[in-house]
Design an enzyme around this catalytic site. Structure first.
Site, PDB file in Angstrom:
ATOM      1  CG  ASP A  53      -2.651   2.455   7.136  1.00  0.00           C
ATOM      2  OD1 ASP A  53      -1.604   1.934   6.697  1.00  0.00           O
ATOM      3  OD2 ASP A  53      -3.605   1.787   7.562  1.00  0.00           O
ATOM      4  CB  SER A  54      -3.126   0.701   2.962  1.00  0.00           C
ATOM      5  OG  SER A  54      -2.900  -0.082   4.122  1.00  0.00           O
ATOM      6  CB  CYS A  84       1.097   2.548   5.620  1.00  0.00           C
ATOM      7  SG  CYS A  84       0.953   1.115   4.554  1.00  0.00           S
ATOM      8  CG  ASN A  85       5.710  -1.036   8.785  1.00  0.00           C
ATOM      9  OD1 ASN A  85       6.915  -1.043   9.009  1.00  0.00           O
ATOM     10  ND2 ASN A  85       4.814  -0.824   9.736  1.00  0.00           N
ATOM     11  CD  GLU A 115      -8.455  -4.707   7.639  1.00  0.00           C
ATOM     12  OE1 GLU A 115      -9.396  -5.012   6.912  1.00  0.00           O
ATOM     13  OE2 GLU A 115      -7.586  -3.868   7.338  1.00  0.00           O
ATOM     14  CB  CYS A 146       2.377  -4.977   9.245  1.00  0.00           C
ATOM     15  SG  CYS A 146       0.679  -4.776   8.663  1.00  0.00           S
ATOM     16  CG  HIS A 174      -3.493  -4.295   9.967  1.00  0.00           C
ATOM     17  ND1 HIS A 174      -3.150  -3.345   9.051  1.00  0.00           N
ATOM     18  CD2 HIS A 174      -4.830  -4.525   9.798  1.00  0.00           C
ATOM     19  CE1 HIS A 174      -4.221  -3.009   8.346  1.00  0.00           C
ATOM     20  NE2 HIS A 174      -5.249  -3.700   8.788  1.00  0.00           N
TER      21      HIS A 174
HETATM   22  N1  DGL Z   1      -1.077  -0.954   7.122  1.00  0.00           N
HETATM   23  C1  DGL Z   1      -0.325  -1.787   6.207  1.00  0.00           C
HETATM   24  C2  DGL Z   1       1.150  -1.823   6.601  1.00  0.00           C
HETATM   25  O1  DGL Z   1       1.526  -1.320   7.661  1.00  0.00           O
HETATM   26  C3  DGL Z   1      -0.870  -3.198   6.151  1.00  0.00           C
HETATM   27  C4  DGL Z   1      -2.154  -3.353   5.407  1.00  0.00           C
HETATM   28  C5  DGL Z   1      -1.997  -3.405   3.894  1.00  0.00           C
HETATM   29  O2  DGL Z   1      -1.526  -4.432   3.361  1.00  0.00           O
HETATM   30  O3  DGL Z   1      -2.375  -2.432   3.253  1.00  0.00           O
HETATM   31  O4  DGL Z   1       1.935  -2.343   5.877  1.00  0.00           O
END
Ligand code: DGL
Length: 265
Positions: free
Chosen positions: A10-11, A73-74, A152, A184, A186
């Protein structure tokens, strides 16, 4: 081969919501998680940058000798799924395809809402795949970038979450949307505020469980299920980032002392 870990990336921390579902669904599986905490968020970035970063994550994961990969990660799943698959000699599960299938089966009105990062929403991948999954389905999308820092900063229960949810989501009310995709990783942390924002009659679809289920099916079909024991590694590109502080909220358990600092290149 069966005892090799599953690679999840993931990011940053958001993918831990997917890791949590995988740990619940597949308790015998070992995981290597990589979060690019040095460069999060990816959501506001352009496709070229997201693809470059995604390939670095994919290459790092491959070097760990994994038997399957989960793009948790989406944003990466929307922008660079083909690039990641091309760089991965093992099966790859992304978070979007399983979520689309779940949402398309769940809607009664045929009207599905999608919320995600700017990159995910502008990619148009959800409306495209939902249209393929179910003819005539109508998709309404809205980017909700502020939800990422709110999650976060551990403000999910603070009124700032309710205010942003109202701001972002009031447009979904009285549209016929009966199903909302949390596009997403998060956003599951903000389910309470999001549910309040769209109203009680809208079903929220979290990508974590459908993704864990898709992974379980894939491993079973390939005869790759492990009988344990499970081991976990948590890798981040910036260990000074507040990963340790917030990972527990996303994962539902402590990650110390297993956190490793890694270089992505
Ligand atoms: N985890 C990222 C997603 O699912 C969101 C956070 C980001 O913008 O990197 O898109």
């Amino acid at each position: 081969m069966r005892r090799l870990p599953i690679g999840i990336f993931d990011s940053g921390v958001g993918g831990l919501t997917v890791a949590r579902a995988v740990m619940r669904r597949l308790p015998n599986e070992s995981l290597v998680y990589v979060g690019d905490t040095a460069r999060v968020p990816y959501g506001p970035r352009g496709a070229e940058t997201v693809t470059r970063f995604a390939l670095q994550l994919a290459r790092f994961i491959q070097a760990q000798r994994v038997k399957a990969v989960v793009i948790a990660c989406n944003t990466i799943s929307a922008i660079a799924p083909e690039a990641v698959r091309a760089a991965s000699p093992v099966p790859v599960v992304d978070v979007i395809a399983p979520t689309v299938a779940t949402a398309a089966a769940a809607t009664r009105t045929g009207c599905i809402g999608v919320i995600g990062t700017v990159a995910t929403v502008t990619s148009g991948i959800y409306p495209r795949l939902l249209g393929q999954a179910r003819a005539g389905v109508e998709t309404l999308q809205h980017a909700c970038p502020m939800f990422v820092p709110i999650a976060e900063e551990n403000l999910a229960e603070h009124q700032v979450a309710d205010l942003m949810a109202e701001e972002y989501l009031h447009g979904f009310r009285e549209t016929g949307v009966d199903t909302l995709i949390l596009g997403c990783t998060h956003y599951p942390l903000l389910k309470r505020a999001i549910g309040k924002g769209v109203g009680p009659d809208v079903r929220l679809i979290d990508s974590a469980e459908p993704t864990a289920e898709a992974l379980a099916n894939l491993l079973a079909a390939a005869d790759l299920l492990s009988d344990g024991p499970a081991r976990y590694r948590w890798c981040v590109s910036d260990p000074s980032y507040k990963f340790l502080q917030i990972a527990g909220h996303f994962l539902g358990r402590r990650v110390e002392p297993e956190v490793e600092a890694v270089t992505l290149e």
